[in-house]
Design a protein around this motif. Structure first.
Motif, PDB file in Angstrom:
ATOM      1  N   LEU A  40      84.007  41.343  46.248  1.00 14.99           N
ATOM      2  CA  LEU A  40      83.281  42.670  45.894  1.00 14.99           C
ATOM      3  C   LEU A  40      81.638  42.654  46.242  1.00 14.99           C
ATOM      4  O   LEU A  40      81.285  43.526  47.003  1.00 14.99           O
ATOM      5  CB  LEU A  40      83.271  42.871  44.231  1.00 14.99           C
ATOM      6  N   GLU A  84      80.043  44.826  49.100  1.00 19.49           N
ATOM      7  CA  GLU A  84      79.022  45.764  48.805  1.00 19.49           C
ATOM      8  C   GLU A  84      77.977  45.758  49.751  1.00 19.49           C
ATOM      9  O   GLU A  84      77.238  46.850  50.360  1.00 19.49           O
ATOM     10  CB  GLU A  84      78.052  45.120  47.592  1.00 19.49           C
ATOM     11  N   HIS A 136      80.061  47.098  53.314  1.00 22.07           N
ATOM     12  CA  HIS A 136      80.743  48.381  53.289  1.00 22.07           C
ATOM     13  C   HIS A 136      81.857  48.584  53.760  1.00 22.07           C
ATOM     14  O   HIS A 136      83.016  48.785  52.838  1.00 22.07           O
ATOM     15  CB  HIS A 136      79.947  49.608  54.088  1.00 22.07           C
ATOM     16  N   TYR A 159      89.248  48.377  42.692  1.00 20.32           N
ATOM     17  CA  TYR A 159      88.039  48.130  43.003  1.00 20.32           C
ATOM     18  C   TYR A 159      87.987  48.317  44.772  1.00 20.32           C
ATOM     19  O   TYR A 159      86.798  48.281  45.055  1.00 20.32           O
ATOM     20  CB  TYR A 159      87.679  46.947  42.708  1.00 20.32           C
ATOM     21  N   SER A 182      87.328  48.234  52.120  1.00 22.99           N
ATOM     22  CA  SER A 182      85.994  48.677  51.580  1.00 22.99           C
ATOM     23  C   SER A 182      86.136  48.891  50.013  1.00 22.99           C
ATOM     24  O   SER A 182      87.126  48.731  49.365  1.00 22.99           O
ATOM     25  CB  SER A 182      85.917  50.112  52.361  1.00 22.99           C
ATOM     26  N   LEU A 183      85.030  48.968  49.370  1.00 26.78           N
ATOM     27  CA  LEU A 183      85.089  49.192  48.004  1.00 26.78           C
ATOM     28  C   LEU A 183      85.442  50.773  47.765  1.00 26.78           C
ATOM     29  O   LEU A 183      84.923  51.444  48.387  1.00 26.78           O
ATOM     30  CB  LEU A 183      83.565  49.088  47.398  1.00 26.78           C
ATOM     31  N   THR A 184      86.007  50.940  46.524  1.00 29.63           N
ATOM     32  CA  THR A 184      86.108  52.234  45.968  1.00 29.63           C
ATOM     33  C   THR A 184      84.950  52.456  44.932  1.00 29.63           C
ATOM     34  O   THR A 184      84.115  51.867  44.997  1.00 29.63           O
ATOM     35  CB  THR A 184      87.419  52.280  45.057  1.00 29.63           C
ATOM     36  N   ALA A 185      85.209  53.751  44.429  1.00 28.33           N
ATOM     37  CA  ALA A 185      83.912  54.387  43.781  1.00 28.33           C
ATOM     38  C   ALA A 185      83.944  53.261  42.541  1.00 28.33           C
ATOM     39  O   ALA A 185      82.889  52.814  42.021  1.00 28.33           O
ATOM     40  CB  ALA A 185      84.033  55.732  43.363  1.00 28.33           C
ATOM     41  N   MET A 241      82.325  50.091  43.172  1.00 28.13           N
ATOM     42  CA  MET A 241      80.815  50.058  43.515  1.00 28.13           C
ATOM     43  C   MET A 241      80.268  50.054  42.283  1.00 28.13           C
ATOM     44  O   MET A 241      79.276  49.274  41.973  1.00 28.13           O
ATOM     45  CB  MET A 241      80.481  51.324  44.408  1.00 28.13           C
ATOM     46  N   GLU A 242      80.850  50.788  41.049  1.00 27.84           N
ATOM     47  CA  GLU A 242      80.378  50.976  39.803  1.00 27.84           C
ATOM     48  C   GLU A 242      80.145  49.321  39.144  1.00 27.84           C
ATOM     49  O   GLU A 242      79.639  48.868  38.425  1.00 27.84           O
ATOM     50  CB  GLU A 242      81.099  51.814  39.059  1.00 27.84           C
ATOM     51  N   VAL A 300      80.305  46.535  40.636  1.00 30.63           N
ATOM     52  CA  VAL A 300      79.217  45.745  41.210  1.00 30.63           C
ATOM     53  C   VAL A 300      77.976  46.114  40.587  1.00 30.63           C
ATOM     54  O   VAL A 300      77.178  45.063  40.440  1.00 30.63           O
ATOM     55  CB  VAL A 300      79.272  46.165  42.859  1.00 30.63           C
ATOM     56  N   LYS A 301      77.550  47.187  40.507  1.00 34.91           N
ATOM     57  CA  LYS A 301      76.379  47.745  39.989  1.00 34.91           C
ATOM     58  C   LYS A 301      76.181  47.307  38.561  1.00 34.91           C
ATOM     59  O   LYS A 301      75.195  46.447  37.944  1.00 34.91           O
ATOM     60  CB  LYS A 301      76.289  49.216  39.931  1.00 34.91           C
TER      61      LYS A 301
END
Length: 147
Positions: free
Chosen positions: A42, A46, A49, A79, A95-98, A101-102, A104-105
């Motif tokens: 992940l 990030e 991309h 994810y 790639s990351l999904t939304a 990305m959440e 990861v944040k």
């Protein structure tokens, strides 16, 4: 106090091991959270991309079947996504999904807090000294690999 090189390195790796498992510590009771190897993927995504699965395996130095299994688990959690490449339909782009990305944040935020907590007992001067020493070891090791 006479400290051996081995004792120093053992302590260093013990602290490093504590840091490795920070993201996957489950404080919210969510059993869908990724494991450390999955976080590595992940965090890599990030930064990249979108990347082909083969390039990702090479970059992470993971055997393609092992990466495929990791990515399948991350897809199940929502994810990551894999789609055929527009240039070469035989190649899969990752790639990351939304949601990824959440995740990861959230993990980066948790990681930042834990890192601050780990160093909370050090003064600013001690932190600068610690950083300088780690940098010196890192630079020496990097030069050693070139020879």
């Amino acid at each position: 106090m006479n400290i051996t090189d081995n004792e120093i390195i053992e302590l260093f790796f013990n602290v490093a091991r504590m840091n490795r498992y920070i993201p996957s510590r489950d404080t919210e009771g969510d059993n869908l959270r990724p494991f450390m190897g999955q976080y590595r993927c992940l965090f890599f995504l990030e930064d990249k991309h979108e990347i082909s699965q083969r390039e990702m395996a090479d970059a992470l130095q993971i055997r393609p079947p092992s990466l495929s299994e990791l990515l399948s688990k991350l897809e199940e959690k929502g994810y990551v996504q894999r789609v055929p490449s527009k240039k070469d339909r035989r190649s899969l782009m990752v790639s990351l999904t939304a949601e990824g990305m959440e995740e990861v944040k959230k993990s980066r935020k948790k990681q930042k807090k834990v890192h601050s907590d780990m160093l909370a007992s050090l003064t600013d001067d001690e932190k600068r000294t610690f950083y300088a020493l780690l940098n010196k070891i890192n630079n020496h090791s990097a030069r050693g690999e070139e020879h």
